[in-house]
Design an enzyme around this catalytic site. Structure first.
Site, PDB file in Angstrom:
ATOM      1  N   GLN A   1     -21.342  69.966 -11.680  1.00 38.56           N
ATOM      2  CA  GLN A   1     -19.962  70.130 -11.226  1.00 38.56           C
ATOM      3  C   GLN A   1     -19.882  70.509  -9.750  1.00 38.56           C
ATOM      4  O   GLN A   1     -18.990  70.055  -9.034  1.00 38.56           O
ATOM      5  CB  GLN A   1     -19.245  71.187 -12.068  1.00 38.56           C
ATOM      6  CG  GLN A   1     -18.817  70.695 -13.440  1.00 38.56           C
ATOM      7  CD  GLN A   1     -18.013  71.734 -14.206  1.00 38.56           C
ATOM      8  OE1 GLN A   1     -17.525  72.714 -13.648  1.00 38.56           O
ATOM      9  NE2 GLN A   1     -17.874  71.529 -15.507  1.00 38.56           N
TER      10      GLN A   1
ATOM     11  N   ASP B   1      -9.244  70.241 -16.525  1.00 39.31           N
ATOM     12  CA  ASP B   1      -9.528  71.079 -15.356  1.00 39.31           C
ATOM     13  C   ASP B   1     -10.617  70.484 -14.468  1.00 39.31           C
ATOM     14  O   ASP B   1     -10.640  70.716 -13.261  1.00 39.31           O
ATOM     15  CB  ASP B   1      -9.894  72.499 -15.784  1.00 39.31           C
ATOM     16  CG  ASP B   1     -11.310  72.614 -16.321  1.00 39.31           C
ATOM     17  OD1 ASP B   1     -11.578  72.010 -17.357  1.00 39.31           O
ATOM     18  OD2 ASP B   1     -12.138  73.305 -15.701  1.00 39.31           O
TER      19      ASP B   1
ATOM     20  N   HIS C   1      -8.050  77.636 -16.892  1.00 42.29           N
ATOM     21  CA  HIS C   1      -9.047  76.956 -16.063  1.00 42.29           C
ATOM     22  C   HIS C   1      -8.392  75.945 -15.129  1.00 42.29           C
ATOM     23  O   HIS C   1      -8.774  75.810 -13.965  1.00 42.29           O
ATOM     24  CB  HIS C   1     -10.079  76.236 -16.947  1.00 42.29           C
ATOM     25  CG  HIS C   1     -11.207  77.098 -17.393  1.00 42.29           C
ATOM     26  ND1 HIS C   1     -11.161  77.860 -18.528  1.00 42.29           N
ATOM     27  CD2 HIS C   1     -12.430  77.338 -16.840  1.00 42.29           C
ATOM     28  CE1 HIS C   1     -12.302  78.518 -18.673  1.00 42.29           C
ATOM     29  NE2 HIS C   1     -13.083  78.224 -17.667  1.00 42.29           N
TER      30      HIS C   1
END
Length: 368
Positions: free
Chosen positions: A102, A303, A329
């Site tokens: 991520q 998210d 989130h």
């Protein structure tokens, strides 16, 4: 002068760290983050957070200070991107490989010199745990979605699974730099469920585990989708070779592909003493909750796409299924994006109770 980020805002977890550092690296903005994971026990950086920061610092030629385990404050001063390149990150523990991805993926999409050479990212640690997306979710839900709607090309291969608590997994991701800016998208109609697919994986456990997981998931889905009995359900049972895992473990990831271009996921991770069929049932119930919510994406995908909506060119819009408003989130991801970029987000509550997220992105490219 650096931009100060309060790491305890809203959700107050590692996501603030990942998104803030990724955006700072791309935009060349020095940042300082304080009160990192302030409400967690214990607070501060864990091994996987530190590993992610080190990875981002390497890709972005950044000066990083304060990144030690337990630290609640770091400073990150980015330099030029070293993309495309070959990068390795090892959390040593069972820290999530998908959370490492991520922080790195947005950086690997861009390069100062046009190139078709992909970056190669080798991530070591946990692949299937409860506090992060399972690697199968990333491979079969997240990456197909961002490829279809943002034009992102990334290939993920699981070389070795790493179950909690031993970790030891290895994932290799190949990311092709964008030839143009991230494209925006509009996804407001979900359409019908086209099909449901899934993977039930297990290692160093009796052979009946996989089929039992599949049986439990299929039973719940067949009942829960009784009015849509013509939907094909394909769930594979996948036994890992002993040499491809460090420890024993199991898990299942399911996903429903929608006619409108959306995708909904559901998952569960096994633990000692949990009946395999119940594991399948749990994942199926998770998937059905996502489908019944009525959005085009599930709460976990929702998210993760915020940072890409902020970076894209033009206006993006997505229908979310949250009757009570956006997930914490998601709200946190939006807060970070607006703090560090000129992207403008707007949320609209529909009469149906669903929420539409709209974003006017900044049309980022490395040369700008």
């Amino acid at each position: 002068m650096s931009i100060s980020i309060n790491g305890s805002i809203l959700e107050g977890g590692g996501q603030i760290l990942r998104n803030s550092v990724a955006l700072a690296a791309l935009l060349g903005k020095p940042i300082s983050i304080h009160k990192i994971r302030n409400g967690r026990k214990p607070p501060g950086l864990k091994n996987q957070h530190r590993t992610g920061l080190d990875l981002a610092a390497e890709i972005a030629s950044a000066e990083l200070t304060g990144a030690t385990n337990g630290s609640t404050e770091i400073e990150f001063t980015p330099g030029p991107l070293k993309t495309p390149g070959d990068f390795v990150a090892d959390s040593v523990t069972a820290g999530s490989t998908t959370l490492l991805l991520q922080i790195a993926l947005p950086l690997l999409l861009f390069t100062y010199q046009p190139s078709t050479i992909p970056s190669r990212l080798t991530l070591k640690g946990g692949t299937n745990a409860t506090q992060a997306p399972q690697v199968d979710y990333t491979e079969h839900v997240f990456l197909p979605f961002v490829q279809r709607h943002f034009g992102i090309t990334a290939d993920l291969q699981v070389k070795r699974r790493g179950y909690f608590p031993k970790g030891g997994g290895e994932v290799v991701v190949s990311v092709t730099p964008l030839a143009q800016r991230l494209k925006s998208f509009s996804l407001l109609e979900r359409g019908n469920v086209r099909c449901i697919k899934g993977i039930a994986h297990f290692a160093k456990l009796p052979g009946h585990i996989g089929p039992s997981i599949v049986e439990g998931a299929t039973k719940v889905l067949s009942t829960g989708l009784a009015e849509m009995s013509n939907i094909p359900i394909e769930i594979q049972s996948q036994r890992e070779r002993n040499e491809n895992t460090v420890g024993a473990g199991s898990g299942v990831v399911l996903w429903a592909e929608l006619d409108g271009g959306g995708i909904i996921g559901g998952s569960a991770v096994g633990n000692k003493g949990t009946d395999a069929s119940l594991l399948g049932e749990k994942a199926a119930q998770d998937l059905l909750r996502g489908l019944n919510a009525g959005g085009c994406v599930d709460e976990w995908l929702e998210d993760q796409i915020i940072i890409f909506m902020a970076l894209a060119e033009g206006e993006s819009a997505v229908l979310c299924g949250n009757a009570g408003g956006l997930q914490m989130h998601t709200r946190t991801a939006i807060w970070v994006a607006e703090k560090l970029t000129d992207a403008k987000f707007h949320t609209e509550q529909l009469e149906s109770g669903h929420t539409v997220i709209r974003c006017k992105g900044i049309g980022y490219c490395a040369s700008s």
